[in-house]
Write a protein that holds these residues in place. Structure first.
Motif, short mmCIF file in Angstrom:
data_model
loop_
_atom_site.label_atom_id
_atom_site.label_comp_id
_atom_site.label_asym_id
_atom_site.label_seq_id
_atom_site.Cartn_x
_atom_site.Cartn_y
_atom_site.Cartn_z
N MET A 10 5.85 -28.44 -8.45
CA MET A 10 5.84 -29.89 -8.28
C MET A 10 5.19 -30.55 -9.49
O MET A 10 3.99 -30.76 -9.54
N SER A 11 6.02 -30.87 -10.46
CA SER A 11 5.52 -31.58 -11.63
C SER A 11 5.48 -33.06 -11.33
O SER A 11 6.21 -33.57 -10.47
N CYS A 12 4.61 -33.75 -12.04
CA CYS A 12 4.43 -35.19 -11.87
C CYS A 12 5.80 -35.87 -11.94
O CYS A 12 6.56 -35.65 -12.89
N PRO A 13 6.13 -36.70 -10.95
CA PRO A 13 7.45 -37.32 -10.94
C PRO A 13 7.64 -38.42 -11.98
O PRO A 13 8.77 -38.85 -12.21
N CYS A 14 6.58 -38.84 -12.63
CA CYS A 14 6.72 -39.93 -13.61
C CYS A 14 6.73 -39.39 -15.04
O CYS A 14 6.70 -40.18 -15.99
N ARG A 15 6.79 -38.09 -15.17
CA ARG A 15 6.85 -37.48 -16.50
C ARG A 15 8.00 -36.48 -16.53
O ARG A 15 8.34 -35.90 -15.51
N LEU A 16 8.55 -36.27 -17.71
CA LEU A 16 9.66 -35.34 -17.86
C LEU A 16 9.13 -33.92 -17.98
O LEU A 16 8.39 -33.60 -18.92
N ALA A 17 9.49 -33.08 -17.03
CA ALA A 17 9.07 -31.67 -17.06
C ALA A 17 10.02 -30.89 -17.97
O ALA A 17 11.19 -31.24 -18.12
N SER A 18 9.48 -29.82 -18.54
CA SER A 18 10.28 -29.00 -19.44
C SER A 18 11.01 -27.87 -18.71
O SER A 18 11.96 -27.31 -19.24
N GLY A 19 10.51 -27.50 -17.53
CA GLY A 19 11.05 -26.34 -16.84
C GLY A 19 10.23 -25.10 -17.11
O GLY A 19 10.47 -24.05 -16.52
N ASP A 20 9.25 -25.20 -18.00
CA ASP A 20 8.34 -24.10 -18.33
C ASP A 20 6.99 -24.41 -17.66
O ASP A 20 6.27 -25.30 -18.10
N ARG A 21 6.69 -23.69 -16.59
CA ARG A 21 5.49 -23.97 -15.81
C ARG A 21 4.22 -23.92 -16.67
O ARG A 21 3.34 -24.76 -16.52
N ASN A 22 4.12 -22.97 -17.57
CA ASN A 22 2.93 -22.88 -18.43
C ASN A 22 2.80 -24.11 -19.31
O ASN A 22 1.72 -24.65 -19.48
N TRP A 23 3.90 -24.55 -19.88
CA TRP A 23 3.89 -25.74 -20.74
C TRP A 23 3.52 -26.98 -19.93
O TRP A 23 2.82 -27.86 -20.40
N ASP A 24 4.02 -27.05 -18.72
CA ASP A 24 3.83 -28.22 -17.86
C ASP A 24 2.57 -28.14 -16.99
O ASP A 24 2.37 -29.00 -16.13
N GLN A 25 1.72 -27.17 -17.21
CA GLN A 25 0.52 -26.97 -16.39
C GLN A 25 -0.28 -28.26 -16.25
O GLN A 25 -0.84 -28.53 -15.19
N ASP A 26 -0.33 -29.06 -17.29
CA ASP A 26 -1.13 -30.30 -17.25
C ASP A 26 -0.52 -31.38 -16.37
O ASP A 26 -1.21 -32.33 -15.99
N ILE A 27 0.76 -31.25 -16.03
CA ILE A 27 1.39 -32.28 -15.20
C ILE A 27 1.79 -31.77 -13.82
O ILE A 27 2.58 -32.41 -13.12
#
Length: 113
Positions: free
Chosen positions: A45-62
């Motif tokens: 569940m990545s932040c819905p107001c930001r574009l996720a990359s699909g890489d959980r490690n990269w998106d850890q902050d969101i």
């Protein structure tokens, strides 16, 4: 999981920490639905107001709640997407201001860019 289940789960875990859902239930329901859509799409569940990359490690902050929420709510009374707010924000005892993006630009471009 359904939106109503996610709502109850997050409400029970976040309110004791001082984070409340925005009183605008239409907004909350839309953001929670987007969180579940991101979970189905990316597996998290990545932040819905930001574009996720699909890489959980990269998106850890969101991963919601994102790491920027605490500072945003402390300074502005609301997180970036206004899903989580302070009690004072909901009560209207503090002014509602635009919350600037705290995520570094290089993170918004995606891995390897």
């Amino acid at each position: 999981m359904k939106v109503a289940e996610l709502y109850e789960m997050l409400k029970q875990t976040q309110e004791p920490k001082g984070y409340y859902f925005n009183q605008d239930q239409n907004l909350v329901q839309a953001l929670l639905a987007a969180l579940l859509e991101n979970k189905a799409r990316y597996g998290y569940m990545s932040c819905p107001c930001r574009l996720a990359s699909g890489d959980r490690n990269w998106d850890q902050d969101i991963l919601c709640p994102c790491i920027y929420r605490e500072a945003d709510v402390k300074e502005y009374g609301s997180c970036y997407c206004a899903l989580y707010v302070s009690r004072a924000w909901n009560e209207g005892t503090i002014s509602r201001k635009y919350v600037p993006e705290r995520r570094p630009m290089e993170k918004t471009l995606g891995p390897g860019v």
